[in-house]
Motif scaffolding. Sequence first.
Motif, PDB file in Angstrom:
ATOM      1  N   ARG A 156      -7.050   4.759  -0.028  1.00  0.00           N
ATOM      2  CA  ARG A 156      -7.504   3.461   0.488  1.00  0.00           C
ATOM      3  C   ARG A 156      -8.753   2.979  -0.223  1.00  0.00           C
ATOM      4  O   ARG A 156      -8.885   1.799  -0.540  1.00  0.00           O
ATOM      5  CB  ARG A 156      -7.792   3.567   1.991  1.00  0.00           C
ATOM      6  CG  ARG A 156      -6.544   3.384   2.794  1.00  0.00           C
ATOM      7  CD  ARG A 156      -6.880   3.160   4.266  1.00  0.00           C
ATOM      8  NE  ARG A 156      -5.655   3.027   5.028  1.00  0.00           N
ATOM      9  CZ  ARG A 156      -5.479   3.518   6.247  1.00  0.00           C
ATOM     10  NH1 ARG A 156      -6.446   4.165   6.849  1.00  0.00           N
ATOM     11  NH2 ARG A 156      -4.339   3.341   6.869  1.00  0.00           N
ATOM     12  N   ARG A 196       1.005   3.996  -2.953  1.00  0.00           N
ATOM     13  CA  ARG A 196       0.578   5.372  -2.685  1.00  0.00           C
ATOM     14  C   ARG A 196       1.629   6.344  -3.209  1.00  0.00           C
ATOM     15  O   ARG A 196       1.318   7.391  -3.769  1.00  0.00           O
ATOM     16  CB  ARG A 196       0.347   5.569  -1.188  1.00  0.00           C
ATOM     17  CG  ARG A 196      -0.297   6.882  -0.853  1.00  0.00           C
ATOM     18  CD  ARG A 196      -0.804   6.889   0.592  1.00  0.00           C
ATOM     19  NE  ARG A 196      -1.109   8.238   1.024  1.00  0.00           N
ATOM     20  CZ  ARG A 196      -0.661   8.771   2.160  1.00  0.00           C
ATOM     21  NH1 ARG A 196       0.102   8.066   2.971  1.00  0.00           N
ATOM     22  NH2 ARG A 196      -0.990  10.000   2.478  1.00  0.00           N
ATOM     23  N   ALA A 225       0.825  -1.211   0.000  1.00  0.00           N
ATOM     24  CA  ALA A 225       0.000   0.000   0.000  1.00  0.00           C
ATOM     25  C   ALA A 225       0.863   1.266   0.000  1.00  0.00           C
ATOM     26  O   ALA A 225       0.584   2.203  -0.747  1.00  0.00           O
ATOM     27  CB  ALA A 225      -0.943  -0.002   1.204  1.00  0.00           C
ATOM     28  N   ARG A 263      -8.875  -0.353  -2.372  1.00  0.00           N
ATOM     29  CA  ARG A 263      -9.820  -1.417  -2.000  1.00  0.00           C
ATOM     30  C   ARG A 263     -10.700  -1.796  -3.200  1.00  0.00           C
ATOM     31  O   ARG A 263     -10.866  -2.968  -3.513  1.00  0.00           O
ATOM     32  CB  ARG A 263     -10.688  -0.928  -0.840  1.00  0.00           C
ATOM     33  CG  ARG A 263     -11.451  -2.014  -0.121  1.00  0.00           C
ATOM     34  CD  ARG A 263     -12.529  -1.421   0.761  1.00  0.00           C
ATOM     35  NE  ARG A 263     -13.436  -0.577  -0.020  1.00  0.00           N
ATOM     36  CZ  ARG A 263     -14.146   0.429   0.482  1.00  0.00           C
ATOM     37  NH1 ARG A 263     -14.050   0.751   1.750  1.00  0.00           N
ATOM     38  NH2 ARG A 263     -14.959   1.138  -0.289  1.00  0.00           N
TER      39      ARG A 263
END
Lengths: 298, 441
Positions: A156, A132, A128, A160
Motif C-alpha cells: 500500500r 499486488r 490494487a 500510494r
Amino acid sequence: MREIVVEVIARVVDDLLRLRKHLVEADFEMNSKLKIENLHVQVGETPILKGVHLEISQGEIHALMGPNGSGKSTLAYALMGHPKYVVTQGSIDIDGIDVNELDPCQRARLGMFLAFQYPVTIPGVKVADFLRHAITNVRTPDRKEGEPLMPMKEFRIELRDTMKQLNMDPEFARRYLNDGFSGGEKKRMEILQLAMLKPRFALLDETDSGLDSDAVRVVSEGLAKLSGPDMGVLIITHHERLLEYNIPNYTHVMLAGKIVETGDASLAHDLHANGYAEVRKRHPEEAAQEQKQQEATV
Amino acid sequence: MQTAMPHISITTSEGFEAFLATRNEPDWLAQRRREAFALYQSLCVVELDPEEFRRVDLRLFRPNDYQLVADLPDGDEANQFSTLMEHRGDFGGSIAHTDGHLVRSDVTSELVEQGVIFCSLSEAVLKHEELVKKYLMTKAVLPDADRFSAWHAAFWTGGLFLYVPRHVTIEKPLHSLIGLASSKAADYSHTLIVLEQGASATLLEETASADENLPGLHIGAIELLVGEEAHLRYVQLQNWHHRVFHFAHQCGHVGRDASLQWTVGSLGSKFSHVHQDVMLNGQGADAQVNGIIFATGRQKLSYYTQQYHKAPNTHSDLLYKDVVCDRSRVIWRGMIEVDPVAQKTDSYQRNDSLILSHDARVDAIPGLKIEADGVRCTHGATAGQVDEEQILYCMSRGISRGEAMHLIVNGFFQQIFDRIPVEIVRDTLSQSVQTKLGFDN
C-alpha cells in the motif's frame, strides 16, 4: 619438482577463482540487452513481420515509427508472446535466454512489459489487487499461485507513493481494472503498472493514441519520470508528442514488416514534419510490398 | 461411525411412527406431522411441477439410502466442521446442530432481557408453544407445496427459532451452523424467523459436512417472516460436501415498509434443488436477493426463484451470479409475479453466468407474469466465457493463467460482494469462493 607443480596449480586455481568472481560481478552490472534477430511473424496465414533486427539495451530509449499496417503493433505483441502472433523465423533473446520459448507470464517475470494500445477491462478486479498479484510475481519470479503475496502494508505504501509521483488520485486503486475508465485513464493505468513493475524492457504500443494533448502530456511526463538507466524503452507511435518528453536515442522506421531506417531523434522530427513519402521513395521495394498488402486487404 | 447407531427410515410408516415416538411433542404438532406424512405419501406418486422440475433429473436420488440419526455421534465428531463464519465475528448468539440434534446454543442475556427468542426449534415448541404453533409452516412454506415440503413437515428435526419483538433491534449478527456428521444421515433442519413490527436482525447460517466422503441428505425449509417496518438480513451459505443431496423450500414474507436482504451462497452438495420465494405482501415492501452459485466437478445445482408482488409500491431486486467448471451444471429458473393490485411495482431480476469449461452447462430462464398495468419489471440473463484477452493481459503482468482465471472468477462475483454491507458476510463469501478455488490469499 612436485612442490613447484602444486604451487603452479594453486596459483592457477586462485586466478580462476578471481576471474570467476570478476565475471560474476560483471554479470550483475551487465547491461541487459533485448536482441531481436531476423524476426518473422505471421498472424493466421498472413506474414506481417519479414525480418526485423533490433537491439535494445537497458537505459536506451528507442522510437519505432511507421505508417499504419507496417507491423509496429505486431512486433509489440510478438515480443510479449501473444499466441495469435506466431514467430516463424528468427529469434528474441535477452542475455542468452530464448524469449520465444516463454509464455507471456514468464516474459513478464523476466522483466518485459507491454503497455497495451487497448487495455482490457476486468470487472470486479480492483486495480490494487491486480497490481499486488502482478508485482509479487514479477519480483519473485519463482512464485507459484497460493504462495504469499507482497505484504499488504508494504504494498500500500509503495502504491500510494507511486500514484503520488504520477499525480494520480488514490481513489483509482479502488476501482475495477479499466472498468468504466476513459481512454486517458486506461493509458495512465498502463503507466502506473509500468511504474510499479519496473521492467527492464518496456514496450509502449501507441500509448499516446486516442488521447487529447493534456492526456498525452500527463502520460509522457509519467514515462519520463520512470525511464532511467535500468529501463530499455521501445516507444511505438506515429505521433511525435510522446517523444518531446522522452527523447529517443534511436528512431527506427518500419515499412512493410521491416525496419528500413534507423536514425536519431531528428529522424522522428523529420517523419513527423514530412510523413513517410520520402521514406517510401528511398525504399521502393518495401513501398511496393506495402502497396500490394493494402490492395490485398481492400 | 457406522456402528450400532439406531437409524430411522424416512420413507416408511414404521419409520415415521418410530420417529414420532422419539419426539416429546404436543398433540397438535404430532397431528400436523401425521397429516404431513400422509400428504408426503400421496404426493410421492404425483408428478412434480413440470415448470419447476423439467430440467432437474431426480433419477439418481434414492430416498431409501438415508435415515434419521437417532443419536448424536460420540465425542468430537459432532463438532468437526470447517466452519467459515463461526470464528470470525462477535455474535449476539450462536446455535449449532449436528445430524438434526442440538449441540450447543447460546444467546446474550441482553437479548433475552429484550424479549428476543433465539433457540432450537424443538426447545421453542416446548417453551414458546403458541408462537411456534402460529407461525411454523402456516404462512410461508406450506406442507402441501410438494412432496419435499410435506416430507420436511413430517420429519423436521433441529433448526432454530428466532423471534424479535416489536421495535427491538439486534445489532450483532446471530450465527447458526447446521452440520452433517454421520454417513447417510438425513437432516431436516428448519429455520423459522419472525420479526415483529419495527424489529431488526441479521442471521448468518451455514451448512457443512464433517467429512467429505459422507453421503448425506438435507430436506430443509426456511421461513422468514418480516413484519411491518422490520428489517432482516439473512445469509445462507450452503457448503455441504460433494456427496450430499440438498432440497429446500425457502420463503420470505415482507410486510408493509419492511425490508429483507437475502443472500445465498451455493457452493456445496452433489445435487441441490432449492425453491426460493420472496413475497412482497405489504405496501412499500422491499427485498433484495443476492445469489452466488459456484459449481465444480459434477455438481448439479438448481434454483427456482420467485419474486411475488402482492401489494402496491413494492420493490424487489434479484441478482444471481453463477460460475460453472468441469462437468457441473447450474439450472436457474426465475419468475416475477405481479398481482393486479400491485401497481407501481418495481422489480428486477437478473442472472449472469460464467462458463469455464466446455463440459459445464448453465440453463438460466428468467420469466415474468404481470397482471398489473403500472409496473416496471426488468429481467435478463447472460452467459459467457472468460475472455482469452483478459487472461493474456493478466499473464503479460506476470500472473499465471491459473491465477488469472481465479482473479477473474472472483471479480465476477464481486458485484454481489459489493451489494452486501455486512463485512463478515462479504468476507466469508469471498473467502469461501477462494477456498473453493483452492487458494486462501
